[in-house]
Scaffold this active site. Structure first.
Site, mmCIF file in Angstrom:
data_model
loop_
_atom_site.group_PDB
_atom_site.id
_atom_site.type_symbol
_atom_site.label_atom_id
_atom_site.label_comp_id
_atom_site.label_asym_id
_atom_site.label_seq_id
_atom_site.Cartn_x
_atom_site.Cartn_y
_atom_site.Cartn_z
ATOM 1 N N GLU A 103 -8.098 -51.031 43.934
ATOM 2 C CA GLU A 103 -8.738 -50.830 42.374
ATOM 3 C C GLU A 103 -7.812 -50.225 41.377
ATOM 4 O O GLU A 103 -7.255 -49.058 41.852
ATOM 5 C CB GLU A 103 -10.172 -50.204 42.905
ATOM 6 C CG GLU A 103 -11.131 -49.694 41.565
ATOM 7 C CD GLU A 103 -11.533 -50.960 40.769
ATOM 8 O OE1 GLU A 103 -10.739 -51.630 40.345
ATOM 9 O OE2 GLU A 103 -12.983 -51.330 40.339
ATOM 10 N N ASP A 104 -8.335 -50.216 40.180
ATOM 11 C CA ASP A 104 -7.588 -49.610 39.336
ATOM 12 C C ASP A 104 -7.923 -47.934 39.057
ATOM 13 O O ASP A 104 -7.081 -47.033 39.170
ATOM 14 C CB ASP A 104 -7.605 -50.226 37.825
ATOM 15 C CG ASP A 104 -9.170 -50.453 37.577
ATOM 16 O OD1 ASP A 104 -9.737 -50.152 38.069
ATOM 17 O OD2 ASP A 104 -9.066 -51.037 36.263
ATOM 18 N N ASP A 107 -14.352 -44.479 38.990
ATOM 19 C CA ASP A 107 -15.127 -43.685 37.882
ATOM 20 C C ASP A 107 -16.440 -43.222 38.342
ATOM 21 O O ASP A 107 -16.388 -42.186 38.978
ATOM 22 C CB ASP A 107 -15.273 -44.469 36.514
ATOM 23 C CG ASP A 107 -15.640 -43.805 35.309
ATOM 24 O OD1 ASP A 107 -15.151 -42.582 35.172
ATOM 25 O OD2 ASP A 107 -16.277 -44.525 34.327
ATOM 26 N N PHE A 156 -10.787 -40.967 28.874
ATOM 27 C CA PHE A 156 -10.425 -42.601 28.861
ATOM 28 C C PHE A 156 -8.917 -42.997 28.698
ATOM 29 O O PHE A 156 -8.496 -42.679 27.914
ATOM 30 C CB PHE A 156 -11.288 -43.386 27.833
ATOM 31 C CG PHE A 156 -11.506 -44.653 27.993
ATOM 32 C CD1 PHE A 156 -12.557 -45.220 29.027
ATOM 33 C CD2 PHE A 156 -10.686 -45.468 27.529
ATOM 34 C CE1 PHE A 156 -12.830 -46.717 29.106
ATOM 35 C CE2 PHE A 156 -10.669 -47.137 27.871
ATOM 36 C CZ PHE A 156 -11.789 -47.561 28.736
ATOM 37 N N ARG A 169 -3.627 -53.528 28.682
ATOM 38 C CA ARG A 169 -3.233 -53.700 30.192
ATOM 39 C C ARG A 169 -1.769 -53.659 30.406
ATOM 40 O O ARG A 169 -1.260 -53.375 31.690
ATOM 41 C CB ARG A 169 -3.876 -55.137 30.767
ATOM 42 C CG ARG A 169 -5.263 -54.896 30.646
ATOM 43 C CD ARG A 169 -5.774 -56.017 31.560
ATOM 44 N NE ARG A 169 -7.239 -56.270 31.201
ATOM 45 C CZ ARG A 169 -8.323 -55.850 31.848
ATOM 46 N NH1 ARG A 169 -8.142 -54.956 32.611
ATOM 47 N NH2 ARG A 169 -9.514 -56.230 31.571
#
Ligand code: IMP
Ligand code: MG
Length: 181
Positions: A103-104, A107, A156, A169
């Site tokens: 996963e990136d 959160d 963020f 990206r």
């Protein structure tokens, strides 16, 4: 933090390409040691994890397979319910295999806790997570993340696979967006 410009947007570099490269080399070594002799299947969560997965897998010196899943959370209002919709499921059978979800960023933890549940129900031998980034302050649902690239504060970030409105990206580093063009 260094300031830089990318497509006329001002960005602060939080993690440089060099820092990322070194950390991924370490993660690859650790995963190689942990999964030796097992049946490793890495499942990348699209789209954010694509950059991380493609760099990480080249540092894993073992026979392994790779697959992808695409998910979306329901609208912001219902997000805390943890409902996740699968847009593209994995193709491989998970039964008896050692699944490593890639996963990136973790959160709230809602996406990953959902994925762990469904993969366990498919009778994987083991299900673990490797996340490029972790924002522990934002967690709503606890998830055990076995491997973390970097812990970051609650802000963020974009780049290295992570997007803001589908852009950024392709940044080779992780940046904080200061102003958009
Ligand atoms: P959660 O853990 O279920 O809240 O979902 C994590 C997902 O939210 C990630 O896979 C990203 O797509 C997105 N996300 C969370 N924080 C960020 C960020 O700082 N930048 C870009 N995407 C983020
Ligand atoms: Mg994502």
């Amino acid at each position: 933090m260094t300031e830089t410009e990318f497509n006329n947007s001002k960005l602060k570099v939080m993690l440089s390409a060099e820092q990322i490269k070194e950390r991924i080399r370490q993660l690859g070594e650790q995963i190689t040691n942990d999964y030796r002799g097992r049946d490793l299947l890495m499942i990348g969560v699209l789209k954010g994890a694509c950059v991380f997965l493609s760099d990480l897998m080249r540092h894993i010196d073992l026979p392994m397979m790779v697959d992808f899943i695409a998910v979306t959370s329901y609208g912001a209002a219902t997000k805390s319910s943890g409902e996740v919709r699968i847009l593209k499921d994995s193709d491989a059978s998970l039964r008896g295999r050692d699944v490593l979800i890639v996963e990136d960023i973790v959160d709230t933890g809602l996406t990953l806790s959902y994925l762990i549940d469904i993969f366990r129900r498919r009778e994987a031998a083991s299900v673990e997570i490797v996340a490029f980034l972790d924002k522990p302050e934002r967690r709503i649902k606890h998830v055990d993340v076995k491997y973390v690239g970097f812990e970051i504060p609650n802000s963020f970030v974009v780049g290295y696979g992570l997007d803001y409105g589908e852009r950024y990206r392709n940044l080779p580093f992780v940046g904080l967006v200061e102003s958009l063009d």
